[in-house]
Design an enzyme around this catalytic site. Structure first.
Site, PDB file in Angstrom:
ATOM      1  NE  ARG A 122      34.895  12.327 -19.045  1.00  0.00           N
ATOM      2  CZ  ARG A 122      35.254  13.503 -19.574  1.00  0.00           C
ATOM      3  NH1 ARG A 122      34.894  14.627 -18.979  1.00  0.00           N
ATOM      4  NH2 ARG A 122      35.954  13.554 -20.686  1.00  0.00           N
ATOM      5  N   GLY A 144      43.137  -5.849 -32.501  1.00  0.00           N
ATOM      6  CA  GLY A 144      43.360  -6.285 -33.872  1.00  0.00           C
ATOM      7  C   GLY A 144      43.113  -5.146 -34.843  1.00  0.00           C
ATOM      8  CE  LYS A 148      47.432  -0.717 -32.547  1.00  0.00           C
ATOM      9  NZ  LYS A 148      46.595   0.443 -32.920  1.00  0.00           N
ATOM     10  CB  THR A 170      48.144   1.399 -36.835  1.00  0.00           C
ATOM     11  OG1 THR A 170      49.114   0.398 -36.561  1.00  0.00           O
ATOM     12  CG2 THR A 170      46.877   1.052 -36.110  1.00  0.00           C
ATOM     13  CB  SER A 200      46.289   5.047 -38.080  1.00  0.00           C
ATOM     14  OG  SER A 200      47.193   5.112 -36.982  1.00  0.00           O
ATOM     15  NE  ARG A 201      42.307   8.473 -31.972  1.00  0.00           N
ATOM     16  CZ  ARG A 201      41.328   7.595 -31.887  1.00  0.00           C
ATOM     17  NH1 ARG A 201      40.366   7.595 -32.791  1.00  0.00           N
ATOM     18  NH2 ARG A 201      41.288   6.709 -30.917  1.00  0.00           N
ATOM     19  CG  ASN A 202      48.624   6.055 -32.477  1.00  0.00           C
ATOM     20  OD1 ASN A 202      48.998   6.676 -31.494  1.00  0.00           O
ATOM     21  ND2 ASN A 202      47.588   5.223 -32.432  1.00  0.00           N
ATOM     22  CD  GLU A 228      45.142   5.213 -25.380  1.00  0.00           C
ATOM     23  OE1 GLU A 228      46.115   5.636 -24.719  1.00  0.00           O
ATOM     24  OE2 GLU A 228      44.052   4.908 -24.870  1.00  0.00           O
TER      25      GLU A 228
END
Length: 331
Positions: free
Chosen positions: A32, A136, A191, A248, A254-256, A281
């Site tokens: 974008r 995965g 997850k 994760t 891992s952003r989470n 997310e």
């Protein structure tokens, strides 16, 4: 030559596009942001989402959705979950009949409480899309450096699933097909909630025992909702369930998990999100899954506590204490 249209120029979309182009496929990546398109064409790098990685010189990058999608055999969609429906509806007329949609996004739509398979089906209903989901234990940064990775490809049509599996696989990116697409996509979404929980625990310095307990009980919680929604329990023991969960919850890429770590160390959600361009997310997924679990009367105590910490200002330490002091039961 097999042509693949990749929609979404974040870290995962860019990684997959670069990998498949290097494999020798005709890959066209839609991004974008004009500045990113210009940068990749000039330098061969997406410094915003995938810094330090040189992309295959044959990769075609464009803002022109028609140019990207025209004549494609497969459409690999790596758009953030909450924007998926709007994005697909916006380019609906550019899809052929019976397009093969390979979803690379993980989550549950907040507005409808529906998984990505339903969002794709409803967005492109007149086109009669064929759906597959790739999920995965796979950090974009590691895949982009050609480190060994194995993932699941969920597709109800087993013949199509094998075909897509073969298209996506390389000598360092191994894909296993699985007809339980519901289980595969739900494992990848759920997850992320548990990764936030594990990050909170580690941010509070509760140790390895607590993290292991969260991972184990989190998997039970994931499978419980997954089965209620039509998935198979054993799918959650595989790469898109246990595999992705372990990664994760323990990997600092891992952003989470990073969101959870910062919450455990005293930051607010607003402070965390203000300082990040990347999408975690799990934040929105926690909200949607909590509402979905209540709607379906599925017990998800870890999800409930993460929700209260994220959206109701609950002290993380109190949330963990409430989990530990629930009524005792048989495992």
């Amino acid at each position: 030559m097999t042509r693949i249209a990749v929609l979404g120029g974040g870290s995962w979309g860019t990684t997959l596009a670069g990998m498949l182009s290097e494999k020798g496929l005709d890959v066209r990546l839609w991004i974008r942001e004009k500045e990113l398109v210009d940068e990749i064409r000039k330098t061969g790098e997406n410094s915003l989402f995938l810094p330090g990685i040189k992309l295959d010189s044959r990769l075609n990058v464009s803002q022109d959705q028609f140019e990207v999608m025209q004549g494609a055999d497969y459409f690999l969609v790596a758009i953030p979950t909450q924007f998926m429906r709007k994005a697909l509806e916006g380019v609906k007329d550019l899809f052929p009949e019976n397009p093969v949609i390979i979803c690379a996004s993980k989550g549950v739509e907040l507005a409808t409480l529906k998984p990505m398979s339903a969002v794709v089906q409803e967005s492109l209903q007149e086109k009669k899309p064929r759906y597959a989901i790739i999920s995965g234990p796979s950090f974009a940064g590691e895949v982009s450096r050609k480190l060994p990775t194995a993932v699941s490809l969920g597709c109800r049509d087993q013949e199509l699933g094998r075909r897509v599996r073969d298209v996506l696989s390389t000598d360092f990116f191994r894909v296993y097909d699985n007809p339980d697409y519901k289980g595969v996509e739900l494992g990848g979404a759920l997850k992320n909630i548990m990764a936030i929980a594990a990050g909170i625990s580690d941010g509070l310095e509760f140790g390895h025992d607590a993290r292991a307990a969260l991972i184990t009980r989190g998997l039970v919680e994931m499978a419980r909702l997954g089965v209620a929604l039509g998935g198979r329990e054993r799918t959650f023991m595989g790469l898109s369930g246990m595999g992705d969960l372990v990664l994760t919850c323990t990997g600092d890429l891992s952003r989470n998990r990073q969101v959870g770590l910062k919450l455990g160390r005293g930051m607010t959600l607003d402070e965390i999100l203000e300082g990040s361009r990347m999408v975690a997310e799990g934040v929105k997924t926690t909200e949607s899954v909590r509402h979905l679990a209540r709607k379906m009367s599925v017990d998800m105590p870890i999800t409930e506590q993460v929700y209260q910490v994220l959206f109701q200002g609950k002290d993380p330490r109190t949330g963990v204490q409430d989990l530990m002091t629930r009524d005792l039961k048989m495992e």
